[in-house]
Write a protein that holds these residues in place. Structure first.
Motif, PDB file in Angstrom:
ATOM      1  N   LYS A 120       0.607  -1.689  -0.061  1.00 15.22           N
ATOM      2  CA  LYS A 120      -0.161   0.275   0.278  1.00 15.22           C
ATOM      3  C   LYS A 120       0.734   1.218  -0.446  1.00 15.22           C
ATOM      4  CE  LYS A 120      -4.125  -1.821   2.220  1.00 15.22           C
ATOM      5  NZ  LYS A 120      -5.307  -1.917   3.378  1.00 15.22           N
ATOM      6  N   ALA A 121       1.778   0.796   0.015  1.00 16.70           N
ATOM      7  CA  ALA A 121       2.348   2.328   1.131  1.00 16.70           C
ATOM      8  C   ALA A 121       3.309   1.989  -0.513  1.00 16.70           C
ATOM      9  CB  ALA A 121       3.587   1.773   1.559  1.00 16.70           C
ATOM     10  N   ALA A 122       3.663   2.165  -0.830  1.00 12.66           N
ATOM     11  CA  ALA A 122       4.098   1.436  -2.465  1.00 12.66           C
ATOM     12  C   ALA A 122       3.916   2.315  -3.682  1.00 12.66           C
ATOM     13  CB  ALA A 122       4.960   0.336  -2.760  1.00 12.66           C
ATOM     14  N   ALA A 123       2.320   2.070  -3.343  1.00  7.50           N
ATOM     15  CA  ALA A 123       1.406   2.336  -4.110  1.00  7.50           C
ATOM     16  C   ALA A 123       1.075   3.643  -4.032  1.00  7.50           C
ATOM     17  CB  ALA A 123       0.488   1.806  -4.172  1.00  7.50           C
ATOM     18  N   SER A 124       0.728   3.756  -2.672  1.00 10.88           N
ATOM     19  CA  SER A 124       0.196   5.671  -1.809  1.00 10.88           C
ATOM     20  C   SER A 124       1.761   6.238  -2.545  1.00 10.88           C
ATOM     21  CB  SER A 124       0.267   5.728  -0.940  1.00 10.88           C
ATOM     22  OG  SER A 124       0.279   7.372  -0.553  1.00 10.88           O
ATOM     23  N   THR A 125       2.770   6.047  -2.425  1.00 11.69           N
ATOM     24  CA  THR A 125       3.738   6.819  -2.410  1.00 11.69           C
ATOM     25  C   THR A 125       4.524   6.520  -4.122  1.00 11.69           C
ATOM     26  OG1 THR A 125       5.359   5.974  -0.999  1.00 11.69           O
ATOM     27  CG2 THR A 125       6.782   6.812  -2.021  1.00 11.69           C
ATOM     28  N   LYS A 126       3.781   6.366  -5.395  1.00  8.98           N
ATOM     29  CA  LYS A 126       4.002   6.224  -6.773  1.00  8.98           C
ATOM     30  C   LYS A 126       2.639   7.267  -6.615  1.00  8.98           C
ATOM     31  CE  LYS A 126       3.251   3.759 -10.650  1.00  8.98           C
ATOM     32  NZ  LYS A 126       3.028   2.112 -10.743  1.00  8.98           N
ATOM     33  N   SER A 127       1.612   7.212  -6.329  1.00  7.44           N
ATOM     34  CA  SER A 127       1.086   7.704  -6.901  1.00  7.44           C
ATOM     35  C   SER A 127       0.876   9.241  -6.699  1.00  7.44           C
ATOM     36  CB  SER A 127      -1.089   7.311  -6.531  1.00  7.44           C
ATOM     37  OG  SER A 127      -1.200   7.693  -5.055  1.00  7.44           O
ATOM     38  N   ALA A 129       4.175  10.612  -5.637  1.00  9.76           N
ATOM     39  CA  ALA A 129       5.709  11.200  -5.929  1.00  9.76           C
ATOM     40  C   ALA A 129       5.601  12.622  -6.761  1.00  9.76           C
ATOM     41  CB  ALA A 129       6.553  10.234  -7.166  1.00  9.76           C
ATOM     42  N   ARG A 130       4.722  12.688  -7.474  1.00 11.30           N
ATOM     43  CA  ARG A 130       4.880  14.368  -7.576  1.00 11.30           C
ATOM     44  C   ARG A 130       4.065  15.124  -6.545  1.00 11.30           C
ATOM     45  NH1 ARG A 130       2.313  11.958 -13.017  1.00 11.30           N
ATOM     46  NH2 ARG A 130       3.680  10.629 -14.371  1.00 11.30           N
ATOM     47  N   GLY A 131       3.344  14.146  -5.875  1.00 10.16           N
ATOM     48  CA  GLY A 131       2.620  15.365  -4.449  1.00 10.16           C
ATOM     49  C   GLY A 131       3.452  15.956  -4.094  1.00 10.16           C
ATOM     50  N   THR A 132       3.631  15.025  -2.460  1.00 14.57           N
ATOM     51  CA  THR A 132       4.236  15.872  -1.466  1.00 14.57           C
ATOM     52  C   THR A 132       5.554  14.588  -1.185  1.00 14.57           C
ATOM     53  OG1 THR A 132       3.186  15.125   0.399  1.00 14.57           O
ATOM     54  CG2 THR A 132       2.303  17.452  -0.872  1.00 14.57           C
ATOM     55  N   ALA A 133       6.492  15.083  -0.204  1.00 13.63           N
ATOM     56  CA  ALA A 133       7.092  14.954   0.491  1.00 13.63           C
ATOM     57  C   ALA A 133       6.729  13.694   1.330  1.00 13.63           C
ATOM     58  CB  ALA A 133       8.655  14.655   0.805  1.00 13.63           C
ATOM     59  N   THR A 134       5.784  14.456   2.162  1.00 12.48           N
ATOM     60  CA  THR A 134       5.377  14.055   3.659  1.00 12.48           C
ATOM     61  C   THR A 134       4.446  12.802   3.305  1.00 12.48           C
ATOM     62  OG1 THR A 134       4.987  16.417   3.643  1.00 12.48           O
ATOM     63  CG2 THR A 134       3.736  15.091   5.480  1.00 12.48           C
ATOM     64  N   ALA A 136       4.787   9.983   0.855  1.00 11.22           N
ATOM     65  CA  ALA A 136       6.502   9.495   0.753  1.00 11.22           C
ATOM     66  C   ALA A 136       7.061   9.132   2.626  1.00 11.22           C
ATOM     67  CB  ALA A 136       7.183  10.061   0.051  1.00 11.22           C
ATOM     68  N   LYS A 137       7.045  10.138   3.334  1.00 12.72           N
ATOM     69  CA  LYS A 137       7.796   9.792   4.459  1.00 12.72           C
ATOM     70  C   LYS A 137       6.930   8.808   5.715  1.00 12.72           C
ATOM     71  CE  LYS A 137      10.606  13.808   4.723  1.00 12.72           C
ATOM     72  NZ  LYS A 137      10.807  15.058   5.476  1.00 12.72           N
ATOM     73  N   LYS A 138       5.112   9.700   5.555  1.00 13.88           N
ATOM     74  CA  LYS A 138       4.764   8.444   6.058  1.00 13.88           C
ATOM     75  C   LYS A 138       4.186   7.366   5.674  1.00 13.88           C
ATOM     76  CE  LYS A 138       1.572  12.781   7.544  1.00 13.88           C
ATOM     77  NZ  LYS A 138       0.362  13.116   7.216  1.00 13.88           N
ATOM     78  N   SER A 139       4.697   6.899   4.318  1.00 13.58           N
ATOM     79  CA  SER A 139       4.021   5.517   3.727  1.00 13.58           C
ATOM     80  C   SER A 139       5.652   4.930   4.443  1.00 13.58           C
ATOM     81  CB  SER A 139       4.301   5.603   2.892  1.00 13.58           C
ATOM     82  OG  SER A 139       2.799   6.004   2.005  1.00 13.58           O
ATOM     83  N   ALA A 140       6.466   5.097   4.143  1.00 10.21           N
ATOM     84  CA  ALA A 140       8.021   4.729   4.521  1.00 10.21           C
ATOM     85  C   ALA A 140       7.791   4.678   6.585  1.00 10.21           C
ATOM     86  CB  ALA A 140       8.447   5.336   4.168  1.00 10.21           C
ATOM     87  N   ALA A 141       7.263   5.312   6.239  1.00 20.65           N
ATOM     88  CA  ALA A 141       7.167   4.892   7.966  1.00 20.65           C
ATOM     89  C   ALA A 141       6.348   4.696   8.431  1.00 20.65           C
ATOM     90  CB  ALA A 141       6.876   6.265   9.456  1.00 20.65           C
ATOM     91  N   ALA A 142       5.241   4.085   8.297  1.00 19.08           N
ATOM     92  CA  ALA A 142       4.260   2.715   8.193  1.00 19.08           C
ATOM     93  C   ALA A 142       4.656   1.625   8.038  1.00 19.08           C
ATOM     94  CB  ALA A 142       2.634   3.117   7.620  1.00 19.08           C
ATOM     95  N   THR A 143       5.586   1.486   7.142  1.00 16.40           N
ATOM     96  CA  THR A 143       5.883   0.610   6.155  1.00 16.40           C
ATOM     97  C   THR A 143       7.438   0.059   6.924  1.00 16.40           C
ATOM     98  OG1 THR A 143       6.369   0.284   3.981  1.00 16.40           O
ATOM     99  CG2 THR A 143       7.749  -0.685   4.507  1.00 16.40           C
ATOM    100  N   LYS A 144       7.689   0.641   8.033  1.00 19.55           N
ATOM    101  CA  LYS A 144       8.941   0.370   8.702  1.00 19.55           C
ATOM    102  C   LYS A 144       8.849   0.131  10.382  1.00 19.55           C
ATOM    103  CE  LYS A 144      13.140   2.773  11.549  1.00 19.55           C
ATOM    104  NZ  LYS A 144      13.341   4.205  11.219  1.00 19.55           N
ATOM    105  N   LYS A 145       7.429   0.152  10.871  1.00 23.34           N
ATOM    106  CA  LYS A 145       6.672  -0.340  11.869  1.00 23.34           C
ATOM    107  C   LYS A 145       6.408  -1.440  11.941  1.00 23.34           C
ATOM    108  CE  LYS A 145       3.689   0.671  15.493  1.00 23.34           C
ATOM    109  NZ  LYS A 145       1.850   1.837  14.980  1.00 23.34           N
ATOM    110  N   ALA A 146       5.943  -1.510  10.677  1.00 19.48           N
ATOM    111  CA  ALA A 146       5.268  -3.159  10.457  1.00 19.48           C
ATOM    112  C   ALA A 146       6.661  -3.869  10.367  1.00 19.48           C
ATOM    113  CB  ALA A 146       4.032  -2.479   8.709  1.00 19.48           C
TER     114      ALA A 146
END
Length: 174
Positions: A120-127, A129-134, A136-146
């Protein structure tokens, strides 16, 4: 094990050897005994018949002994199967094995959750990517926690496995 290495085989062979030895002593003994010729001839005739029957008797005894050994071996084999089932059942029922099973299920569940979160984070980050870095950071943090949760669970599973193995070794041979 071949029959030639079994105790019953040696016992039958020994009995045959003893019989032959005793039969060889007969002529010497006959010379010292004063018996009429007719009695000796009858005795020799009887001994010859018995000597001829000896291999068949030995074979019958050997077959009987082999049958007995086979029955005993089958009984021992059955006892070992029963004992083996008992120890496996004891190990399966012990608390540490049950704990290991539950912990392993938790680890599998958490690993699947981490995989889903990462996808989910990868899909969210991909969509985004043009938006905000925030995002991407949230998705990475969620993945790291899981991933961290799954790793912690895997460590707990390893500890539970160690305990179950130690407890299982106490069950074997008792």
């Amino acid at each position: 094990m071949t029959i030639t290495k079994s105790k019953p085989f040696y016992a039958v062979a020994g009995a045959g050897d003893l019989a032959v030895k005793k039969l060889r002593e007969v002529p010497t003994r006959l010379q010292t005994i004063k018996v009429d010729r007719k009695g000796i001839e009858d005795t020799i005739s009887t001994l010859q018949v018995e000597t001829k029957a000896l291999p068949a008797k030995a074979q019958t005894v050997a077959i009987g002994l082999v049958g007995d050994v086979a029955e005993r071996a089958e009984g021992v084999y059955g006892d070992l199967i029963t004992r083996g089932r008992s120890v496996v059942t004891r190990i399966r029922r012990q608390k540490s094995t049950q704990d290991l099973k539950a912990q392993a299920s938790t680890t599998v569940r958490r690993t699947k959750a981490a995989t889903t979160t990462a996808k989910k984070a990868a899909a969210s980050t991909k969509s985004s990517a043009r938006g905000t870095a925030t995002t991407a950071k949230k998705s990475a943090a969620a993945t790291k926690k899981a991933a961290k949760t799954a790793a912690t669970s895997a460590g707990q599973t390893a500890t539970a496995a160690t305990q179950a193995a130690a407890d299982a070794s106490d069950k074997v041979g008792s």
